[in-house]
Design a protein around this motif. Structure first.
Motif, PDB file in Angstrom:
ATOM      1  N   GLU A   4      -1.331  -1.868   2.509  1.00  0.00           N
ATOM      2  CA  GLU A   4      -2.063  -2.071   1.260  1.00  0.00           C
ATOM      3  C   GLU A   4      -2.364  -0.700   0.668  1.00  0.00           C
ATOM      4  N   PRO A   5      -2.413  -0.605  -0.669  1.00  0.00           N
ATOM      5  CA  PRO A   5      -2.662   0.691  -1.293  1.00  0.00           C
ATOM      6  C   PRO A   5      -4.009   1.310  -0.892  1.00  0.00           C
ATOM      7  N   GLU A  57      -3.964   6.952   4.340  1.00  0.00           N
ATOM      8  CA  GLU A  57      -2.553   7.326   4.214  1.00  0.00           C
ATOM      9  C   GLU A  57      -1.816   7.384   5.553  1.00  0.00           C
ATOM     10  N   LEU A  99      -1.242   3.828   6.773  1.00  0.00           N
ATOM     11  CA  LEU A  99      -0.157   3.218   6.011  1.00  0.00           C
ATOM     12  C   LEU A  99       1.189   3.588   6.639  1.00  0.00           C
ATOM     13  N   GLU A 100       1.350   4.863   6.941  1.00  0.00           N
ATOM     14  CA  GLU A 100       2.605   5.314   7.535  1.00  0.00           C
ATOM     15  C   GLU A 100       2.833   4.648   8.882  1.00  0.00           C
ATOM     16  N   PHE A 134       4.101   1.091   8.473  1.00  0.00           N
ATOM     17  CA  PHE A 134       5.523   1.059   8.102  1.00  0.00           C
ATOM     18  C   PHE A 134       6.390   1.414   9.310  1.00  0.00           C
TER      19      PHE A 134
END
Ligand code: SF4
Ligand code: SF4
Ligand code: FES
Lengths: 167, 336
Positions: B293-294, B298, B301-302, B305
């Motif tokens: 999600e935005p 950070e 998030l990585e 993924f």
């Protein structure tokens, strides 16, 4: 070649909104960063097509820098997350081609982060200077010798471990 | 044309598996029409003409030459030049001639590594003398020559000028027959041939366009290799996390593989207007990853993924399974 004298050529794709402004700000504030990056402005980091990056390498670039707005701040909603996913997958893919993943770098920078972006560029230039030239046109023309296995084979081995772990 | 007035037909295999030859025979009874219309003057799999015979033909003697197979060694390259010289219409037939195909996956490694595996390390090999083939070997009777094995596999159009390309591994028989009909009409009734350089016997659009599975928004949380999951019938495979090259691959086969639950491997090459099939597929795969999600941190998030990408084994080999020689990078860099 002596890497001290080697000037890497880096192609930079910047998003028009935050990060291009950051680069601009660095310029107007006279923050110095090395002139190795040739900037190409895109509307958004989500416009980055992996083809652009491969084309840059195939054409002789030593590195590719992609800049975008921080997650949550993209002007086109979540396109920068797409850029992040593409960049990460691209890093894994080019590694199998024997290209160090550090040669592809994604940096988030807001319009106010001129100094931060300038520092990131300096850091990348030095990192790539240390890696040395990529010189892909010569690689693609290869018909010579070598006997070391490529990362492609190494990564298959890693993956088998992964699969075993999954079972 | 000569004696009997029939147009001359040739077919040749360079670095290939022989599947392209079989697919020509798979046009069924139409092969009789081919025999009726053409005079076969060279076709190693079916007829007993020698290289010497071809060398003796006048330039442009062969009206239609289907060339399958990649350029792996100096013999392949020599034959490409010879057949170019002797043919009016030279067709890159099948994925190997078109874009390197499976043989070009060897561009991820080097000649030395291949020889090491094949002649020395392979468990089934007994080679106490550690003999590795050499282009020239001296024997009491003189010198023996064998073709030189290249480091990099090339496509046909990277060594000679090619008039047309028929994609596929192998090309589908109904497409081959459609192309032959066009050529026969051109040779016998003066009909027009497609513009030089065309990719024929295929569509411009993607395999997904031909695929009957309904498509909806895709969100993948992990990828599966074919043996890890029994696909749910009637559902897009990519939506199920099974890598399917349909979005990046040229249609024309009728989406054969996804219809039976096997992800498209990409054998028809990139769809029209796409320079690099692997890059296109990479984008498609990156787009369907459904995590993150935005608002996330950070680093977090990585990591999200990364977890999904870890389930995608061998991305380069998957995305470039057929198109390595024609890709933008063409081969891997070998560290020395
Ligand atoms: S991704 Fe594959 S299964 Fe899904 S629609 Fe495209 S061709 Fe069909
Ligand atoms: S579905 Fe894909 S792999 Fe299967 S025949 Fe068609 S193009 Fe080739
Ligand atoms: S607008 Fe800047 S990354 Fe999308």
């Amino acid at each position: 070649m002596n890497n001290e004298q080697f000037e890497p050529v880096i192609i930079g794709f910047t998003c028009n909104w935050c990060s291009y402004r950051a680069a601009d700000l660095a310029g107007t504030a006279r923050v110095k960063y090395p002139p190795n990056v040739r900037l190409i402005r895109l509307m958004c980091s989500g416009r980055i097509d992996p083809t652009f990056v491969l084309q840059a390498f195939a054409g002789g670039a030593d590195g590719v820098l992609i800049t975008g707005c921080h997650p949550g701040e993209c002007h086109y909603l979540e396109q920068n997350l797409k850029a992040l996913r593409r960049t990460m997958l691209l890093q894994r893919t080019v590694a199998q081609f024997g290209i160090e993943p550090e040669r592809v770098r994604l940096v988030w920078a807001s319009a106010a982060e001129g100094v931060y972006l300038a520092n990131a560029i300096t850091e990348m230039v030095e990192e790539i200077r240390a890696l040395g030239p990529l010189n892909w046109p010569q690689v693609a023309a290869l018909n010579g010798k070598s006997h070391v296995l490529t990362p492609a084979i190494a990564s298959v081995v890693v993956s088998e471990e992964l699969v075993e772990a999954a079972i | 044309m000569n004696e009997n007035g029939k147009p001359k037909f040739g077919m040749y295999w360079a670095s290939s598996c022989g599947g392209c030859e079989i697919s020509v025979l798979n046009i069924g009874e139409h092969i009789l029409t081919v025999d009726e219309v053409f005079d076969v003057v060279f076709w190693p799999v079916a007829t007993d003409f020698k290289y010497e015979d071809v060398r003796g033909y006048p330039d442009g003697y062969i009206d239609l030459c289907l060339f399958n197979g990649a350029i792996r060694n100096s013999e392949n390259e020599e034959m490409a030049h010879l057949l170019r010289q002797k043919s009016k219409v030279l067709v890159a037939f099948g994925s190997c001639a078109y874009e390197g195909c499976i043989p070009a996956l060897a561009n991820f490694t080097s000649r030395e590594a291949i020889f090491q595996t094949v002649y020395l390390d392979s468990p089934s090999v007994d080679n106490p003398g550690r003999v590795i083939p050499q282009p020239v070997t001296a024997v009491p009777e003189g010198q023996l020559h064998i073709p030189e094995f290249y480091n990099t596999v090339k496509s046909l159009d990277q060594v000679v000028d090619v008039d047309y390309t028929i994609p596929g591994c192998p090309p589908e028989p109904h497409q081959i027959w459609a192309v032959l009909q066009v050529v026969v009409a051109a040779l016998t009734q003066g009909a027009e041939l497609p513009p030089k350089g065309s990719i024929i016997g295929a569509k411009e659009t993607a395999v997904c366009d031909e695929c009957l599975h309904p498509k909806s928004e895709k969100k993948i949380f992990r990828f599966y290799r074919p043996y890890e999951k029994v696909p749910e019938p009637g559902v897009c495979l990519l939506e199920q996390g099974i890598v399917c090259m349909g979005p990046a691959t040229r249609g024309g086969c009728g989406a054969l593989c996804p219809q039976v639950g096997m992800g498209c491997r990409g054998c028809y090459g990139p769809l029209g207007g796409v320079a690099d099939q692997g890059a296109r597929m990479l984008s498609a795969v990156a787009s369907v990853i459904g995590v993150g999600e935005p608002e996330m941190d950070e680093r977090m998030l990585e990591r999200e993924f990364e977890t999904v990408m870890d389930t995608l084994v061998d991305p380069a080999g998957t995305f470039y399974r057929f198109s390595m020689a024609h890709s933008l990078l063409k081969r891997a860099k070998i560290k020395d």
